[in-house]
Design a protein around this motif. Structure first.
Motif, PDB file in Angstrom:
ATOM      1  N   SER A 234       0.868  -1.247   0.083  1.00 45.56           N
ATOM      2  CA  SER A 234       0.197   0.064  -0.024  1.00 45.56           C
ATOM      3  C   SER A 234       0.856   1.370  -0.044  1.00 45.56           C
ATOM      4  N   GLU A 235       1.975   1.455   0.934  1.00 50.64           N
ATOM      5  CA  GLU A 235       2.917   2.335   0.678  1.00 50.64           C
ATOM      6  C   GLU A 235       3.263   2.783  -0.623  1.00 50.64           C
ATOM      7  N   ARG A 236       3.635   1.596  -1.242  1.00 48.71           N
ATOM      8  CA  ARG A 236       4.349   1.588  -2.462  1.00 48.71           C
ATOM      9  C   ARG A 236       3.453   1.986  -3.647  1.00 48.71           C
ATOM     10  N   ARG A 237       2.411   1.595  -3.579  1.00 48.33           N
ATOM     11  CA  ARG A 237       1.175   1.867  -4.857  1.00 48.33           C
ATOM     12  C   ARG A 237       0.112   2.668  -4.541  1.00 48.33           C
ATOM     13  N   TRP A 238      -0.227   3.093  -3.234  1.00 49.66           N
ATOM     14  CA  TRP A 238      -1.209   3.820  -2.885  1.00 49.66           C
ATOM     15  C   TRP A 238      -1.225   5.121  -2.278  1.00 49.66           C
ATOM     16  N   ALA A 239      -0.193   5.095  -1.203  1.00 49.21           N
ATOM     17  CA  ALA A 239       0.507   6.333  -0.431  1.00 49.21           C
ATOM     18  C   ALA A 239      -0.351   6.902   0.712  1.00 49.21           C
ATOM     19  N   PRO A 240      -1.786   6.621   1.124  1.00 54.24           N
ATOM     20  CA  PRO A 240      -2.201   7.181   2.213  1.00 54.24           C
ATOM     21  C   PRO A 240      -1.624   6.255   3.487  1.00 54.24           C
ATOM     22  N   THR A 241      -1.030   5.264   3.229  1.00 55.58           N
ATOM     23  CA  THR A 241      -0.539   4.504   4.543  1.00 55.58           C
ATOM     24  C   THR A 241       0.944   4.625   4.880  1.00 55.58           C
ATOM     25  N   ARG A 242       1.638   4.294   5.710  1.00 53.66           N
ATOM     26  CA  ARG A 242       3.097   4.234   6.025  1.00 53.66           C
ATOM     27  C   ARG A 242       3.585   3.182   6.849  1.00 53.66           C
ATOM     28  N   THR A 243       4.753   2.757   6.243  1.00 55.33           N
ATOM     29  CA  THR A 243       5.424   1.535   7.323  1.00 55.33           C
ATOM     30  C   THR A 243       6.457   2.318   8.393  1.00 55.33           C
ATOM     31  N   VAL A 244       5.969   1.825   9.570  1.00 57.59           N
ATOM     32  CA  VAL A 244       6.783   2.566  10.718  1.00 57.59           C
ATOM     33  C   VAL A 244       7.566   1.464  11.411  1.00 57.59           C
ATOM     34  N   THR A 245       8.721   1.424  11.605  1.00 59.48           N
ATOM     35  CA  THR A 245       9.385   0.530  12.566  1.00 59.48           C
ATOM     36  C   THR A 245       9.529   1.134  13.864  1.00 59.48           C
ATOM     37  N   LEU A 246      10.020   0.021  14.905  1.00 54.81           N
ATOM     38  CA  LEU A 246      10.158   0.349  16.312  1.00 54.81           C
ATOM     39  C   LEU A 246      11.142   1.454  16.392  1.00 54.81           C
ATOM     40  N   ASP A 247      12.026   1.631  16.002  1.00 53.98           N
ATOM     41  CA  ASP A 247      13.167   2.580  15.940  1.00 53.98           C
ATOM     42  C   ASP A 247      12.617   4.073  15.392  1.00 53.98           C
ATOM     43  N   GLU A 248      11.933   3.986  14.277  1.00 55.12           N
ATOM     44  CA  GLU A 248      11.401   5.114  13.757  1.00 55.12           C
ATOM     45  C   GLU A 248      10.192   5.911  14.747  1.00 55.12           C
ATOM     46  N   LEU A 249       9.583   4.876  15.345  1.00 50.86           N
ATOM     47  CA  LEU A 249       8.542   5.540  16.218  1.00 50.86           C
ATOM     48  C   LEU A 249       9.093   5.966  17.394  1.00 50.86           C
ATOM     49  N   VAL A 250      10.138   5.402  17.963  1.00 49.74           N
ATOM     50  CA  VAL A 250      10.812   5.842  19.313  1.00 49.74           C
ATOM     51  C   VAL A 250      11.671   7.212  19.000  1.00 49.74           C
ATOM     52  N   SER A 251      12.076   7.281  17.864  1.00 47.95           N
ATOM     53  CA  SER A 251      12.778   8.301  17.236  1.00 47.95           C
ATOM     54  C   SER A 251      11.808   9.757  17.240  1.00 47.95           C
ATOM     55  N   SER A 252      10.690   9.506  16.469  1.00 48.20           N
ATOM     56  CA  SER A 252       9.759  10.542  16.338  1.00 48.20           C
ATOM     57  C   SER A 252       9.067  11.019  17.529  1.00 48.20           C
ATOM     58  N   ILE A 253       9.091   9.935  18.666  1.00 46.24           N
ATOM     59  CA  ILE A 253       8.349  10.395  19.823  1.00 46.24           C
ATOM     60  C   ILE A 253       9.145  11.100  20.874  1.00 46.24           C
ATOM     61  N   VAL A 254      10.520  11.017  20.926  1.00 46.83           N
ATOM     62  CA  VAL A 254      11.343  11.949  21.530  1.00 46.83           C
ATOM     63  C   VAL A 254      11.918  12.919  20.894  1.00 46.83           C
ATOM     64  N   SER A 255      11.905  13.156  19.505  1.00 49.78           N
ATOM     65  CA  SER A 255      12.288  14.383  18.872  1.00 49.78           C
ATOM     66  C   SER A 255      11.264  15.683  19.265  1.00 49.78           C
ATOM     67  N   LYS A 256      11.790  16.827  19.232  1.00 42.08           N
ATOM     68  CA  LYS A 256      11.085  18.065  19.550  1.00 42.08           C
ATOM     69  C   LYS A 256      10.607  18.638  18.308  1.00 42.08           C
ATOM     70  N   GLY A 257      10.942  18.141  17.233  1.00 50.60           N
ATOM     71  CA  GLY A 257      10.695  18.811  15.912  1.00 50.60           C
ATOM     72  C   GLY A 257       9.859  17.963  15.004  1.00 50.60           C
ATOM     73  N   ARG A 258       9.452  16.779  15.473  1.00 49.02           N
ATOM     74  CA  ARG A 258       8.447  15.773  14.716  1.00 49.02           C
ATOM     75  C   ARG A 258       7.705  14.973  15.717  1.00 49.02           C
ATOM     76  N   GLN A 259       6.484  14.868  15.313  1.00 44.06           N
ATOM     77  CA  GLN A 259       5.682  13.959  15.974  1.00 44.06           C
ATOM     78  C   GLN A 259       5.461  12.683  15.346  1.00 44.06           C
ATOM     79  N   ALA A 260       4.690  11.699  15.760  1.00 42.47           N
ATOM     80  CA  ALA A 260       4.756  10.303  15.352  1.00 42.47           C
ATOM     81  C   ALA A 260       3.539  10.108  14.728  1.00 42.47           C
ATOM     82  N   MET A 261       3.535   9.193  13.781  1.00 39.35           N
ATOM     83  CA  MET A 261       2.354   8.630  12.824  1.00 39.35           C
ATOM     84  C   MET A 261       2.270   7.199  12.892  1.00 39.35           C
ATOM     85  N   LEU A 262       1.146   6.673  12.758  1.00 37.21           N
ATOM     86  CA  LEU A 262       1.074   5.260  12.611  1.00 37.21           C
ATOM     87  C   LEU A 262      -0.262   4.979  11.725  1.00 37.21           C
TER      88      LEU A 262
END
Length: 395
Positions: A162-190
């Motif tokens: 879906s991410e490759r052919r449709w676009a409204p969804t997103r693959t998010v790994t554990l490391d990416e999620l944690v990085s977004s949560i602790v960042s002060k300049g980016r919020q998370a999405m799932l």
């Protein structure tokens, strides 16, 4: 010579010592998916375990390929340990494909579950995180799926496809999620996932055997987080807009109006560049998107042999993309005040000194942020025919 002899005598012992902690495969319960839900007293942890006897060889007993177990605990670690009372083997999570949070759990905050997951040395970083939209994580793990024998693999592959052919969804790994949560300049999405149809029928083996399953798992659109808490959901257009801004559109379909009908452009490539700056103390973001596509469907009788008509379609193509981008920015600024685009990180990169002043109140700064969007879109391919035969039929 005696020293050399001792070394040779010790070699077999050294080599054999590597097996002291080995565990046989038939002693392991291979976990393919894990669900975490919030309860009144703590947490409910669900695991989807492979039924290896049904997957090996051609002989089948008619039992399910996976089995779902669940246990409650005051803490997540306790709930996982207590699963041993139901599962006769040691849980092995190195082949995990998906972790899903129940919506109630996500809205309460996922920092504690992420802390537990980040500490597990057996976990690899190639599985994806999702949220059960409008339901519990257990419900999503308790559905038999068609085409894929293992439901977790179905979700994993659907996310990537879906991410490759449709676009409204997103693959998010554990490391990416944690990085977004602790960042002060980016919020998370799932990405959201939900059970359609009859959930009770979905748990039966016969559900996957039907030509038209009565229940199944379907991906939804993006869930918006502030810090570790889910605050709401985006619709399809806003989710696509987020993917354009964050440069995650590999391919998608764009519908543009034509004489009361529609023309579908299959986007074949898209590139986004974001530039941040601070002028007179005010942050500003410039977004530049370049997309190319080919005609996939023409419902109207437009003359595609005329260059001016193609140019007109290019403008409508660009407008559709720009509208989605600006719509998603408006929703995130006005409704959620959540910078899932990473605009704050871009300001930090371009002007670290100004960022020190802005980061403490970035949610409000983001809500009032000046964002300029420029889109260039071109139709490069008309398909195998240049003019639709529909015109001849109507005449």
């Amino acid at each position: 010579m005696k020293k050399m002899l001792k070394v040779f005598l010790m070699l077999p012992i050294i080599c054999l010592s590597g097996c002291w902690s080995s565990i046989e495969l038939n002693e392991l319960a291979i976990v393919t998916a894990m669900g975490i839900d919030k309860t009144e007293d703590g947490y409910l942890v669900s695991v989807q375990v492979l039924n290896s006897s049904e997957l090996a060889g051609d002989a089948r007993s008619g039992r399910t390929e996976v089995v779902t177990f669940r246990k409650s605990g005051v803490t997540i670690a306790e709930a996982i340990r207590s699963l041993s009372t139901d599962v006769p083997r040691r849980l092995y999570v190195a082949h995990l494909r998906e972790i899903v949070f129940g919506e109630e759990m996500a809205r309460a905050g996922i920092a504690k579950p992420l802390d537990v997951l980040s500490r597990q040395k057996e976990l690899r970083s190639d599985f994806y995180m999702t949220v059960a939209k409008g339901s519990t994580a257990y419900d999503t793990l308790n559905v038999q799926t068609a085409l894929e024998k293992i439901p977790a693999n179905k979700v994993f592959d659907s996310l990537e496809n879906s991410e490759r052919r449709w676009a409204p969804t997103r693959t998010v790994t554990l490391d990416e999620l944690v990085s977004s949560i602790v960042s002060k300049g980016r919020q998370a999405m799932l990405t959201g996932i939900y059970v359609y149809g009859d959930p009770e029928s979905g748990s039966k083996v016969t559900n996957a055997q039907n030509i038209s399953p009565k229940s199944g798992l379907r991906l939804d659109y993006l869930g918006v987080f502030k810090k570790d808490k889910l605050v709401g959901w985006l619709n399809r257009n806003d989710s696509k807009g987020v993917s354009y801004i964050t440069d995650h559109v590999k391919s998608t379909a764009v519908n543009i109006p034509c004489e009361g009908e529609q023309i579908t452009v299959n986007t074949t490539s898209s590139k986004t560049k974001i530039k941040g700056e601070v002028k007179n103390g005010n942050p500003k973001i410039d977004i530049n998107v370049t997309s190319e596509g080919s005609l996939g469907e023409v419902e109207c009788t437009i003359d595609l042999t005329k260059p001016e008509k193609i140019e007109e379609l290019n403008k409508r193509y660009a407008k559709d993309i720009k509208d989605k981008i600006e719509g998603s920015i408006k929703t995130l600024q006005e409704k959620y005040q959540s910078d899932i685009f990473g605009f704050g990180e871009e300001i930090h990169r371009t002007d670290p000194k100004a960022w020190k002043r802005l980061e403490g109140n970035w949610d409000q700064e983001f809500a009032n942020l000046d964002v300029n969007v420029t889109v260039t879109a071109k139709i490069r391919n008309l398909g195998t025919i240049s003019e639709s035969f529909q015109k001849e039929i109507e005449e």
